[in-house]
Design a protein around this motif. Structure first.
Motif, mmCIF file in Angstrom:
data_model
loop_
_atom_site.group_PDB
_atom_site.id
_atom_site.type_symbol
_atom_site.label_atom_id
_atom_site.label_comp_id
_atom_site.label_asym_id
_atom_site.label_seq_id
_atom_site.Cartn_x
_atom_site.Cartn_y
_atom_site.Cartn_z
ATOM 1 N N TYR A 158 0.908 -1.192 -0.157
ATOM 2 C CA TYR A 158 0.062 -0.142 0.017
ATOM 3 C C TYR A 158 0.907 1.149 0.147
ATOM 4 N N GLN A 164 -9.648 7.891 -3.900
ATOM 5 C CA GLN A 164 -8.740 6.395 -4.043
ATOM 6 C C GLN A 164 -9.926 5.382 -3.636
ATOM 7 N N ASN A 192 1.995 1.671 -3.624
ATOM 8 C CA ASN A 192 1.037 2.135 -4.210
ATOM 9 C C ASN A 192 0.667 3.616 -4.345
ATOM 10 N N SER A 193 0.642 4.175 -3.034
ATOM 11 C CA SER A 193 0.610 5.340 -2.550
ATOM 12 C C SER A 193 1.955 6.200 -3.250
ATOM 13 N N THR A 196 -4.574 1.977 -1.638
ATOM 14 C CA THR A 196 -3.468 3.014 -1.430
ATOM 15 C C THR A 196 -3.404 2.906 0.119
#
Lengths: 279, 314, 440
Positions: A72, A216, A75-76, A227
């Motif tokens: 995560y 998101q 992804n962020s 995220t």
């Protein structure tokens, strides 16, 4: 005597600053403390002292969902990196046009630009979803990144416009007499002089995107693509037992990149004066 | 040409524009088309469609699950008799009028203090920015309750002075106040923008003023304020737009209810409740466009007033 | 140049809007074309709300299902409660609803009435619901179609922090037969004995469940079978008045103390932090409360009564449901997945009581061997109440999905003295009915 007075003055200034600083930093310290407490003590302890240390929350939170938390974070990071680059390029281009160029319908364009940020996201999200679904962008990062390359964050255009207006127009005119076109003026004069504004834009984009939850949540439904904010909320539920310790632990971890970026970005704010020679 | 000038010209009749002005205006059309290309593509491809759709939905009955039904002015009629709409407007108005100036004043004061070469400046700046980094997270919501609750930290502190405080966050009279405090507490964002703006002010101006014998206050009044005015203006306009739309803070603190007893029912929160909890997206869209009109009016007044106090270099 | 661009821009925008409207419009009505299973590769999306523990268990169940059906791949989607419903509304509006969904009672009719949910009777060849009692299954029917299969069902009860009562030496009355007077007395005693450190009982709160039980105790009900508001303003007023009486008698904390905890998650509840002795909860949550507060011992009891209380006021409220999308391209496979979740004993062992006391008796039997004392209590209580239950109440009508915030709002206005309980009750009933009328 004057020595003493100056000393007292400096001291009182620092005391004031420190008092404010404590108010500012307290929540962070409390978050760290809460991430090290047993779950059932979090909601009864507004203080910072910890009776029993519980480091469990960090490994627990890291592995609480389908993927390790690093997924995560990554992804962020992708979304944030794309957003920052997009905003820097597209907003500075648009800002140059609004601040320095004379063109038809400029006033209307400026008004439209501002109006576009006056509607709350909640009534726009469904048409946006329909739009992105139509072009197959749902469950990709494209709906989160591409709009930034298209200058949809008018906030930053406006910010940069205000900064460019603070730059003496004689500089452009001198360059134009030297035969520079708009591209060169933008690249060689405006961008270097705008570094504080660009740094501000980069920092704000980073932080807002890093913390943004709603878009998101809506545009990305595949857990592998979640995220950080969406993953964090997946750790809690109102009606069953939640792992708040893990939430706090992962919140602390997700703050580290933001804080580092801010520390680094600050230097850029300072470099702004260095390159302009403290003009 | 200032932004204000543009708006002034906008309100002026077309015929009053001089030929020279017209020629000047069209001068950079080609360059502008290139510089604005990303923005234009975004406007057409992404922004405008959803905006127009929400405008259409404002005149429909739309429950999200079935086709929207055109109902004409029904939503607007409903607005006229909507008590909660009035309540949410009042809450939002109080919030905007109190918290925006307050936050800007705090941010400006600390930015100026920090800009004047304080030892440990980077540290202070980072620390002051911390609350803005934390955002409106669930963790902050939990903490805010622990601080402003009936048996919270604040009351523990007050009891040292023999004062017994209320449950700040849970009393209809004080709940909005705690949200204003929360907003002011995140003064880091405007502060950073002020700091960046202060960097743009040529130091020579202060040196010259100093040799002329101008005191700190004079320097502030005659150099800092005018030179910083475009940035103050920016922070003010964006602060207004942002505060009118305040959602996340109110949502997490009251868990989406706007309680206690609607005392923190922000406009956007009410709109969200209507659209998503009650599945009345048509009405929510109408509310959104009313908000847009209100914000636009405030912004226009701001631009109009700017000509009296905002100073541009160009 | 720019003028031309503006014109083109407007035309483009108009096109996008038109397209969006068409797409949004096809959120319903298409219906499944084929209800047979296929051997070809199929991908189903499945969504639920909950914290990480539930997510992990559900992911494991998905793995079991995929192992049984190698051609079916299940893509999970999970979120917190609010995010879940925001996302579901958005995806449904765009015609992009997940194939299989966890559902809640407050939204069931809203979604079912608008034709977004698959009539599960159409997939009865793969979905066996015979294990569930007809009463339980009926709670998943909206207007003649079976729109959802209940996962768990439990009555509402009083959770009691035994540790606190023992600690302050307050004797509990016999909870099997206690009256409202005895209940209030016990609450007052606890609050007094603790010197105000502990409150006696939490106020009812936003939940519609206790309001409905209260109504049924007084021969009333929240909704009628005609889909309208049935509860009388007087009943609502008496509900708010009871809370005011508790505050006045020293059985409950102040209105603001309650408002402070309003909207808290289960872990933050006063009953968990030890600031209150009793609270009204859905019995299925007992285990969650217990594990959130390991240092306390909780017991659960039936609601107190008065001599004139109507019998049969209890009912088992489904904690959650499984539902499928009416627009699913693979209705049969979706039915198969729901069948697996409803009937496979391995699921029972995996999920335990995370989604409430299981509605399937076979699930309860499978669990009964390894139950901890607390969960056993919830099971026994549910079983006992099942025999005392009256008829199932009418479901939450279309348009009343925001009933909880409405209850909370008028409750607070009554408690803070902004409205009299009578006016609050009247206004509540009127607004709720308006909301229902507007939706139909």
């Amino acid at each position: 005597m004057t020595e003493l007075r100056r000393w007292v003055r400096a001291l009182s200034k620092h005391v004031a600053l420190i008092v404010v600083a404590v108010l500012m930093i307290y929540p962070l310290l409390w978050m760290v403390a809460s991430s090290l407490r047993p779950n059932d003590e979090i909601f009864t302890s507004p203080g910072l002292l910890i009776d029993t240390f519980d480091f469990r929350h960090y490994p627990d939170g890291w592995n609480a969902l389908a993927r390790p938390f690093s997924t995560y974070l990554l992804n962020s990071a992708i979304v944030v990196a794309g957003s920052v680059v997009g905003n820097l390029i597209s907003c500075s281009l648009a800002a140059y046009a609004f601040a320095r160029l004379q063109f038809s319908a400029k006033r209307i364009a400026f008004v439209i630009m501002l109006i576009a940020i006056m509607l709350p996201v909640h009534v726009l999200i469904i048409p946006q979803y329909v739009l992105y679904a139509q072009i197959g962008w749902i469950n990709t990062f494209l709906p989160l990144i591409v709009p930034k390359f298209l200058a949809t964050d008018a906030f930053f255009i406006f910010l940069m416009v205000q900064f460019i207006r603070g730059i003496p127009v004689e500089l452009d005119e001198a360059a134009r007499i030297d035969g520079a076109g708009h591209a060169r003026i933008y690249l060689q004069i405006m961008l270097p002089l705008m570094i504080p504004a660009l740094a501000t834009t980069a920092i704000f984009t980073f932080i807002w995107t890093w913390n943004d939850f709603f878009s998101q949540l809506i545009f990305v439904t595949k857990p592998d693509l979640y995220t950080v904010p969406v993953a964090l909320r997946s750790l809690i539920d109102a009606q069953s037992q939640s792992d708040f310790g893990a939430l706090f632990a992962m919140s602390v971890i997700s703050l580290v990149p933001v804080f580092l970026v801010f520390l680094f970005g600050q230097r850029l704010l300072l470099r702004g004066i260095a390159t302009t020679g403290g003009k | 040409m200032t932004a204000l000038g543009e708006l002034r010209a906008l309100s002026a009749p077309r015929g009053m524009q001089s030929a020279r002005e017209k020629a000047a205006r069209g001068r950079d059309n080609k360059a502008a088309a290139i510089f604005l290309a990303p923005w234009l593509i975004g406007l057409i491809g992404i922004t405008l469609g959803p905006m127009l759709m929400s405008l259409y939905l404002a005149f429909t009955n739309y429950n999200l699950l079935q086709n929207p039904q055109f109902t004409g002015l029904e939503n607007i009629q409903r607005m006229l008799g909507d008590e909660r709409l009035g309540a949410s407007l009042l809450v939002t108005a109080i919030y905007v009028l109190v918290s925006v100036p307050l936050q800007l004043a705090v941010a400006l004061a600390l930015a100026i203090l920090l800009d004047r070469g304080v030892r440990g400046l980077p540290l202070y700046r980072s620390v002051f920015y911390l609350p803005s980094l934390l955002g409106a997270s669930v963790a902050i919501a939990v903490l805010w309750r622990l601080v402003f609750g009936g048996q919270g930290l604040l009351n523990a502190l007050l009891s040292l002075f023999g004062i017994q405080g209320p449950a700040w966050i849970a009393e209809p009279q004080t709940a909005l106040g705690t949200l204003i405090v929360l907003h002011v507490w995140t003064f880091g964002s405007p502060m950073v923008i002020f700091l960046a703006g202060l960097r743009q002010i040529p130091r020579e101006l202060y040196e010259a003023a100093s040799t002329d014998g101008a005191g700190r206050w004079r320097q502030f009044r005659s150099i800092t304020l005018p030179m910083l005015s475009p940035i103050i203006f920016f922070n003010l306009v964006l602060g207004l737009i942002g505060s009118f739309q305040t959602f996340t803070q109110a949502f997490i603190i009251s868990n989406g209810t706007g309680g206690p007893a609607d005392s923190t029912l922000f406009y956007s929160l009410y709109l969200y409740q209507e659209g998503f909890s009650s599945l009345r997206m048509g009405y929510a869209s109408a509310l959104a466009w009313l908000l847009l009109i209100i914000i636009a009016a405030f912004t226009a007044v701001n631009f109009w007033a700017a000509k009296y106090w905002v100073f541009y270099n160009d | 140049m720019v003028h031309r661009m503006q014109r083109r821009m407007l035309r483009g925008a108009a096109l996008v809007v038109a397209a969006a409207l068409v797409l949004a419009g096809c959120g319903i009505g298409a219906g499944p074309t084929d209800v047979g299973l296929t051997d070809k590769p199929v991908t189903l999306t499945m969504s639920w709300w909950g914290a990480d523990a539930r997510t992990q268990k559900t992911l494991e169940a998905i793995k079991l299902f995929e192992a049984d059906h190698p051609n079916i791949k299940v893509e999970p989607q999970y979120a917190d409660w609010n995010g879940y419903w925001d996302r579901l509304a958005t995806t449904t509006a765009a015609g992009d609803m997940p194939d299989v969904m966890q559902f809640d009672e407050v939204y069931l009719t809203s979604y079912a009435n608008r034709g977004t949910l698959l009539d599960l009777q159409k997939v009865s060849s793969v979905l066996d619901t015979s294990a569930l009692s007809p009463d339980t299954l009926d709670s998943g029917r909206v207007g003649g179609t079976l729109d959802a299969v209940p996962i768990g069902a439990a009555p509402n009860g009083v959770i009691i922090n035994k540790t606190l009562f023992d600690q302050y030496g307050v004797a509990l009355p016999d909870t099997a037969t206690w009256t409202w007077e005895q209940f209030t007395q016990a609450a007052v005693q606890l609050q007094t004995a603790s010197g105000g450190k502990v409150n006696g009982v939490s106020l009812f709160g936003n939940d519609a469940f206790p309001l409905n039980i209260w109504a049924r105790q007084h021969g009333d009900q929240l909704y009628g079978s005609d889909g309208k508001v049935a509860i009388s303003p007087e009943t609502v007023a008496s509900y708010f008045q009871r809370e005011l009486d508790w505050i006045k008698a020293g059985a409950s904390g102040s209105a603001s103390e309650w408002a402070e905890g309003n909207g808290n998650t289960l872990d933050q509840a006063d009953i968990v932090t030890g600031r209150v002795g009793m609270m009204f909860i859905p019995a299925g949550s007992l285990t969650s409360y217990q594990s959130a507060a390991p240092k306390f011992t909780y017991v659960i009891a039936n609601w107190p009564t008065d001599p004139d209380t109507k019998p049969g006021f209890q009912y088992l409220k489904p904690s959650m449901y499984w539902a499928a999308s009416a627009r699913s391209e693979h209705p049969a496979e979706a039915g198969l997945l729901i069948n697996f979740l409803t009937n496979d004993i391995r699921v029972a062992k995996l999920f335990g009581v995370d989604r409430g006391v299981p509605a399937n008796p076979k699930f309860r039997d499978a669990l009964s061997a390894g139950l901890d004392a607390n969960t056993k209590m919830a099971f026994d209580f549910t079983a006992a109440m099942a025999t005392e239950s009256g008829p199932a109440p009418a479901p939450t009508p279309n348009g009343a999905s925001d009933v909880q915030t409405m209850i909370g709002r008028y409750n607070q206005q009554a408690l803070f003295g902004q409205l009299s309980p009578e006016d609050a009750g009247k206004a509540f009933v009127e607004e709720l009915q308006r909301s229902i009328d507007a939706a139909s």
